[in-house]
Write an enzyme that holds these catalytic residues in place. Structure first.
Site, PDB file in Angstrom:
ATOM      1  N   SER A 102       2.225 -32.332  27.265  1.00 33.09           N
ATOM      2  CA  SER A 102       1.519 -31.150  27.726  1.00 33.09           C
ATOM      3  C   SER A 102       1.926 -30.574  29.075  1.00 33.09           C
ATOM      4  O   SER A 102       2.330 -31.282  29.988  1.00 33.09           O
ATOM      5  CB  SER A 102       0.018 -31.467  27.760  1.00 33.09           C
ATOM      6  OG  SER A 102      -0.206 -32.648  28.504  1.00 33.09           O
ATOM      7  N   GLN A 104       0.666 -29.803  32.292  1.00 34.64           N
ATOM      8  CA  GLN A 104      -0.450 -30.539  32.881  1.00 34.64           C
ATOM      9  C   GLN A 104      -0.307 -30.637  34.386  1.00 34.64           C
ATOM     10  O   GLN A 104       0.731 -30.322  34.968  1.00 34.64           O
ATOM     11  CB  GLN A 104      -0.513 -31.956  32.293  1.00 34.64           C
ATOM     12  CG  GLN A 104       0.744 -32.784  32.569  1.00 34.64           C
ATOM     13  CD  GLN A 104       0.661 -34.171  31.949  1.00 34.64           C
ATOM     14  OE1 GLN A 104       0.426 -35.146  32.654  1.00 34.64           O
ATOM     15  NE2 GLN A 104       0.867 -34.256  30.631  1.00 34.64           N
ATOM     16  N   HIS A 106      -2.352 -33.214  37.728  1.00 36.73           N
ATOM     17  CA  HIS A 106      -3.307 -34.276  38.034  1.00 36.73           C
ATOM     18  C   HIS A 106      -4.080 -33.912  39.294  1.00 36.73           C
ATOM     19  O   HIS A 106      -3.487 -33.438  40.272  1.00 36.73           O
ATOM     20  CB  HIS A 106      -2.578 -35.606  38.218  1.00 36.73           C
ATOM     21  CG  HIS A 106      -1.684 -35.945  37.070  1.00 36.73           C
ATOM     22  ND1 HIS A 106      -2.165 -36.179  35.802  1.00 36.73           N
ATOM     23  CD2 HIS A 106      -0.346 -36.064  36.980  1.00 36.73           C
ATOM     24  CE1 HIS A 106      -1.159 -36.442  34.997  1.00 36.73           C
ATOM     25  NE2 HIS A 106      -0.043 -36.371  35.682  1.00 36.73           N
ATOM     26  N   LYS A 129      -3.852 -39.078  40.874  1.00 33.05           N
ATOM     27  CA  LYS A 129      -2.781 -39.631  40.055  1.00 33.05           C
ATOM     28  C   LYS A 129      -1.420 -39.033  40.429  1.00 33.05           C
ATOM     29  O   LYS A 129      -0.730 -38.460  39.595  1.00 33.05           O
ATOM     30  CB  LYS A 129      -3.084 -39.383  38.566  1.00 33.05           C
ATOM     31  CG  LYS A 129      -2.204 -40.169  37.601  1.00 33.05           C
ATOM     32  CD  LYS A 129      -2.448 -39.719  36.161  1.00 33.05           C
ATOM     33  CE  LYS A 129      -1.498 -40.384  35.203  1.00 33.05           C
ATOM     34  NZ  LYS A 129      -1.578 -39.854  33.837  1.00 33.05           N
ATOM     35  N   GLU A 131       2.439 -39.163  40.798  1.00 34.48           N
ATOM     36  CA  GLU A 131       3.325 -39.988  39.986  1.00 34.48           C
ATOM     37  C   GLU A 131       4.786 -39.637  40.240  1.00 34.48           C
ATOM     38  O   GLU A 131       5.118 -38.559  40.726  1.00 34.48           O
ATOM     39  CB  GLU A 131       2.989 -39.854  38.501  1.00 34.48           C
ATOM     40  CG  GLU A 131       3.002 -38.454  37.958  1.00 34.48           C
ATOM     41  CD  GLU A 131       2.405 -38.355  36.552  1.00 34.48           C
ATOM     42  OE1 GLU A 131       1.703 -39.284  36.113  1.00 34.48           O
ATOM     43  OE2 GLU A 131       2.642 -37.334  35.899  1.00 34.48           O
ATOM     44  N   HIS A 267       3.524 -29.706  35.580  1.00 31.25           N
ATOM     45  CA  HIS A 267       4.739 -30.323  35.049  1.00 31.25           C
ATOM     46  C   HIS A 267       4.565 -30.607  33.569  1.00 31.25           C
ATOM     47  O   HIS A 267       3.461 -30.564  33.026  1.00 31.25           O
ATOM     48  CB  HIS A 267       5.082 -31.615  35.796  1.00 31.25           C
ATOM     49  CG  HIS A 267       4.004 -32.657  35.749  1.00 31.25           C
ATOM     50  ND1 HIS A 267       2.935 -32.652  36.631  1.00 31.25           N
ATOM     51  CD2 HIS A 267       3.809 -33.729  34.937  1.00 31.25           C
ATOM     52  CE1 HIS A 267       2.150 -33.676  36.362  1.00 31.25           C
ATOM     53  NE2 HIS A 267       2.642 -34.339  35.333  1.00 31.25           N
ATOM     54  N   ARG A 286      -4.966 -30.495  31.200  1.00 34.33           N
ATOM     55  CA  ARG A 286      -3.945 -29.911  30.323  1.00 34.33           C
ATOM     56  C   ARG A 286      -4.246 -28.438  30.028  1.00 34.33           C
ATOM     57  O   ARG A 286      -5.407 -28.026  30.036  1.00 34.33           O
ATOM     58  CB  ARG A 286      -3.883 -30.679  28.994  1.00 34.33           C
ATOM     59  CG  ARG A 286      -3.577 -32.165  29.138  1.00 34.33           C
ATOM     60  CD  ARG A 286      -3.601 -32.862  27.790  1.00 34.33           C
ATOM     61  NE  ARG A 286      -3.317 -34.292  27.906  1.00 34.33           N
ATOM     62  CZ  ARG A 286      -4.250 -35.215  28.129  1.00 34.33           C
ATOM     63  NH1 ARG A 286      -5.514 -34.858  28.249  1.00 34.33           N
ATOM     64  NH2 ARG A 286      -3.896 -36.489  28.221  1.00 34.33           N
ATOM     65  N   LYS A 292      -4.533 -31.868  22.414  1.00 37.94           N
ATOM     66  CA  LYS A 292      -5.707 -32.411  23.101  1.00 37.94           C
ATOM     67  C   LYS A 292      -6.488 -31.298  23.802  1.00 37.94           C
ATOM     68  O   LYS A 292      -6.093 -30.123  23.808  1.00 37.94           O
ATOM     69  CB  LYS A 292      -5.267 -33.476  24.109  1.00 37.94           C
ATOM     70  CG  LYS A 292      -4.640 -34.707  23.476  1.00 37.94           C
ATOM     71  CD  LYS A 292      -4.318 -35.770  24.517  1.00 37.94           C
ATOM     72  CE  LYS A 292      -3.747 -37.025  23.888  1.00 37.94           C
ATOM     73  NZ  LYS A 292      -3.454 -38.073  24.899  1.00 37.94           N
TER      74      LYS A 292
END
Length: 406
Positions: A102, A104, A106, A129, A131, A267, A286, A292
């Site tokens: 997706s 998305q 965070h 989150k 990453e 991203h 998302r 989802k």
């Protein structure tokens, strides 16, 4: 206790590579309790303590989290244990992507706490989150907004994109050409919002028209806009996320290349295998390329709307002998890629925090004091603070990835 072999969880999200084409599946198969089905997608191998995919001490039913809870100071080190309430602060993963996952972002800590409080059934924890991903194979991703002149050019080149952003395109192009930074970010937000809120029937109409113009034969790793439009449309028919090709930077990575995704940074992964490390959280907002839940209002509002060339998304490692050290601008984790030549050895320093070691390539041994442990692709070890480790390669070069927190 110095080093523990782990049995790690593998999941089967729809976007994963199938069977042993998946690095996640290849590595999971080192556990004799795991049987790989050639017809099943294998998307992620989780190494850590997150309750959605907890690692266990190999050969037992004991979760790594229970080992840490029994003596956090010994398992994490006094400093890490104190700062993170006796919990492992990072989650280490291997991702194997066949279909894009997706569009998305965070949330930062403040937003994560708010979302978790308001909708705990959707946002499962209150942590941020950030990453980082390091490519294991040729890898394609989208990350961050493109330079504004590129987006402006696409509005002229692709009338289908402009049709879905008709109310905001002209002002965006004006701001991109002559506005200050604040005006540019505001115009970029308006453009992205209009696109992501477009009516599904309008998206389908414009996407059908666009596909009729760009349809062709493209190589698997072709990252041109027409190739990505065709690829993403085949994977997610009628999805507005396909048009994000014209707004987000496209990254084409080689093995060892890395990029960092901070809070509120849009991203999407498109194809390939990677190692990923993040703060221990599963919070994802998302808005496209997904079956989802889509939380478009939150995603549009949360983004920073930073923009620029794709090179500014890449994270360059610091090289120290056999080790390439990837150190993002956060406290929770650092990842070290170690490459040991045939018959050679390299020391991993005795750190004051926890480490998780993943073997990606080759054969060899992990020596910790009086203990000698085997190394082969897919084996994973939790290494306790203060443990001096030596990696020794046998008859093929040894490549490991080690996540740690100090």
């Amino acid at each position: 206790m110095t080093a523990l072999r782990l049995a790690c969880s593998v999941n089967s999200y729809h976007w994963g590579k199938h069977g042993l084409d998946s690095k996640a599946a290849q590595f999971a198969a080192t556990n004799p309790d795991v049987t790989i089905d050639a017809n099943q997608p294998y998307a992620e191998l989780w190494m850590g303590t997150h309750p959605s995919g907890p690692s266990r001490v190999f050969g037992t039913d004991t979760e790594l989290a229970a080992v840490i809870d029994e003596n956090p100071g010994a398992a994490l080190g006094a400093s890490v244990s104190q700062r993170y309430d006796g919990k492992l602060p990072f989650l280490f993963k291997v991702l194997s992507i066949e279909k894009a996952l997706s569009i998305q972002a965070h949330p930062d800590k403040q937003l994560a706490k708010l979302l978790h409080t308001e909708r705990p059934n959707v946002y499962k924890d209150g942590n941020h989150k950030p990453e980082m991903s390091i490519a294991l194979t040729n890898f394609i991703a989208m990350s961050g907004f493109r330079p504004l002149d590129q987006i402006s050019g696409f509005l002229d080149t692709y009338p289908e994109f402009r049709a879905l952003t008709a109310n905001s395109a002209a002002e965006f192009q004006r701001a991109a050409a002559t506005g200050n930074d604040q005006e540019r970010r505001a115009a970029l937000k308006q453009l992205f919002s209009e696109l992501m809120n477009a009516r599904p029937e309008d998206v389908q109409l414009q996407l059908d028209t666009l596909l009729a113009r760009v349809r062709g034969e493209y190589a698997e790793l072709d990252v041109s806009e027409p190739a990505l439009v065709q690829r993403l449309s085949a994977e997610y028919p009628g999805d507005v996320g396909v048009f994000c090709v014209f707004m987000l930077n496209v990254l084409k990575l080689q093995p060892g290349d890395a990029f960092y995704m901070g809070p509120n940074d849009p991203h999407a992964y498109v194809f390939g295998d990677c190692v990923e490390c993040m703060a221990t959280s599963d919070n994802v907002v998302r808005a496209g390329l997904t079956p989802k839940l889509r939380d478009v209002p939150v995603l549009v509002d949360m983004l920073t709307y930073d923009y620029g060339l794709p090179a500014h998304k890449l994270l360059q490692p610091r090289v120290d002998g056999a080790h390439a050290i990837y150190d993002p601008p956060i406290d929770e984790f650092t990842v070290v890629r170690s490459r040991v030549a045939v018959g050679q050895s390299a020391a991993l320093p005795a750190l004051q925090g926890p480490q998780i070691v993943l073997v990606a390539e080759g054969q060899g041994q992990l020596v910790t004091g009086d203990e000698t442990l085997p190394l082969s692709p897919g084996l994973v070890y939790f290494v306790c603070p203060g443990t001096q480790c030596t990696l020794t390669a046998a008859d093929s070069a040894l490549v490991t990835y080690t996540a740690h927190c100090l």
